[in-house]
Design a protein around this motif. Sequence first.
Motif, PDB file in Angstrom:
ATOM      1  N   SER A  31       0.935 116.008 -72.592  1.00 38.95           N
ATOM      2  CA  SER A  31       0.019 117.119 -72.324  1.00 38.95           C
ATOM      3  C   SER A  31      -1.231 116.625 -71.602  1.00 38.95           C
ATOM      4  O   SER A  31      -1.792 117.334 -70.759  1.00 38.95           O
ATOM      5  CB  SER A  31      -0.348 117.841 -73.621  1.00 38.95           C
ATOM      6  OG  SER A  31      -0.944 116.961 -74.549  1.00 38.95           O
ATOM      7  N   SER A  34      -0.231 116.129 -67.945  1.00 40.11           N
ATOM      8  CA  SER A  34       0.000 117.418 -67.291  1.00 40.11           C
ATOM      9  C   SER A  34      -1.300 118.175 -67.058  1.00 40.11           C
ATOM     10  O   SER A  34      -1.545 118.690 -65.965  1.00 40.11           O
ATOM     11  CB  SER A  34       0.963 118.257 -68.127  1.00 40.11           C
ATOM     12  OG  SER A  34       1.354 119.413 -67.426  1.00 40.11           O
ATOM     13  N   GLY A  35      -2.150 118.242 -68.084  1.00 40.03           N
ATOM     14  CA  GLY A  35      -3.414 118.959 -67.946  1.00 40.03           C
ATOM     15  C   GLY A  35      -4.304 118.349 -66.889  1.00 40.03           C
ATOM     16  O   GLY A  35      -4.922 119.057 -66.075  1.00 40.03           O
ATOM     17  N   GLU A  53       3.524 122.678 -60.824  1.00 41.46           N
ATOM     18  CA  GLU A  53       4.575 122.494 -61.820  1.00 41.46           C
ATOM     19  C   GLU A  53       5.921 122.194 -61.193  1.00 41.46           C
ATOM     20  O   GLU A  53       6.738 121.464 -61.765  1.00 41.46           O
ATOM     21  CB  GLU A  53       4.659 123.730 -62.715  1.00 41.46           C
ATOM     22  CG  GLU A  53       3.453 123.894 -63.634  1.00 41.46           C
ATOM     23  CD  GLU A  53       3.534 125.108 -64.526  1.00 41.46           C
ATOM     24  OE1 GLU A  53       2.929 125.088 -65.612  1.00 41.46           O
ATOM     25  OE2 GLU A  53       4.206 126.093 -64.127  1.00 41.46           O
ATOM     26  N   ASN A  67       1.252 124.897 -69.040  1.00 46.42           N
ATOM     27  CA  ASN A  67      -0.099 124.729 -68.506  1.00 46.42           C
ATOM     28  C   ASN A  67      -0.785 126.064 -68.235  1.00 46.42           C
ATOM     29  O   ASN A  67      -0.126 127.043 -67.886  1.00 46.42           O
ATOM     30  CB  ASN A  67      -0.041 123.938 -67.199  1.00 46.42           C
ATOM     31  CG  ASN A  67       0.726 122.643 -67.333  1.00 46.42           C
ATOM     32  OD1 ASN A  67       0.220 121.675 -67.869  1.00 46.42           O
ATOM     33  ND2 ASN A  67       1.960 122.619 -66.840  1.00 46.42           N
ATOM     34  N   ALA A  78      -3.054 122.027 -71.315  1.00 49.62           N
ATOM     35  CA  ALA A  78      -1.616 121.812 -71.404  1.00 49.62           C
ATOM     36  C   ALA A  78      -1.216 121.582 -72.850  1.00 49.62           C
ATOM     37  O   ALA A  78      -1.977 120.986 -73.624  1.00 49.62           O
ATOM     38  CB  ALA A  78      -1.196 120.620 -70.554  1.00 49.62           C
TER      39      ALA A  78
END
Length: 448
Positions: A31, A34-35, A53, A67, A78
């Motif tokens: 996370s 991704s964030g 994405e 997200n 995320a």
Amino acid sequence: MKKYLKIIISLVLLFLIYFGITTYRRLELISGFSGKSVASCHFIANRSLENIEKSDNDFDVIRWASNEINESETTAEATVFGLKKRKAIFRNGLGATLIDDNFDITKPYEIPKRAKSKNNLPFPYGDAEPKDTIFVNVDYAKLNQAVANAFDADEEVAKRTRSVLVIYKDKIIAEKYAVGFNKNSILLGWSMTKSITGTLFGILQKQGRFDIYKPAPIPEWQNDNRKNITTNDLLHMNSGLEWDEHYDRICDATEMLFHDEDMSRSQLLKPAVFKPNTHWNYSSGTTNLLSGILRKQFKTHQEYLDFWYSALIDKIGMHSMVIETDMAGNYVGSSYAWATTRDWSKLGLLYLHKGNWNGEQLFNASWAKYVSTPTNTSKGKYGAHFWLNADGFYPDAPRDMYSCNGFNGQKVFIIPSRDLVIVRLGLTGDAKFDFNGLLKRIVGSVKM
């Protein structure tokens, strides 16, 4: 029936135990990656969440993340299966920073002062378009075919190249972008940022403000066996300090990038496991330690923030570049510089010209030789924050070639013997992309 129920319960418990041991601890890293990626790609590179994405966060376990973007707060969040929420905040001048629950988003902060001067000179020394130049010794059909071959054909997702730029004698002789990208697209260089960080020490050395051969100015090391580690050792990645950098698992590097508030201290706290200059070990922590050392060369945080741009980045017209900071305000010199493909090429051109930029010497000519000379413990593959081809890692490329390298195949190749700079940015590294073939075909298209 009860027997089967017990078996099912046991299997579920075993799965949960296995999941907890192997995966749950990784969720926060997933996370976090991704964030941070969403915040940077959206607010720096102006790309949509859907696009990010599908084309940046679509690999391995990172695709598990969900997200969200908050435009008013300039943040991205995320989670993974609703767990382990992480947030990244974007701030003008500082890029996106992955933050924890203790980070005060209302606290005032300083940003670098930029001097983005404009002139009418053609690329690379000005803002005008490059002049069309035809070289009789360049086989343009062969060159263009080599560049085109670096990109995926329609509907393919294999090479994942986003841009290729070839510069010969300061002139662009080939330039191509994938669909959705162009000369103004800002792209992450990942560990190519290390070469930016290292270059600043060359600039300080020329200015007489720093001696890389003295022990690193770190008070915490003065009473143990780390006191003899020099900045030169750090630049060559052979300090002997403990560090684990393998991105297929939780390691020192991922803990630093996705957990640590002050990344300049992640390597600083590690013990020495070898004597300096006896063991090469690639370390993003070392580069962020160098960023922290740079910070201490200035009286104020503002001066530190400004120096990276005034002494190098804006000095050579890399005006699109943004280097992101950690929560403590340090530039993440290991990993987080963004710029257009053309601006990334300017770093290569600066080294091709041995530190001279349109008549101004930013670092001594000897510094270019210094960074491109093999570290004696790297088997010819690494210099001082640059990668080398001295051992023929790319067998069909010139041995004097050296490069800025980044995760997923970000490359700025510098080939002094051929007066070439070649940039390739994308989402596949050496394991999946034929860099040797690309280099062979491009170099072969320029007759000596």
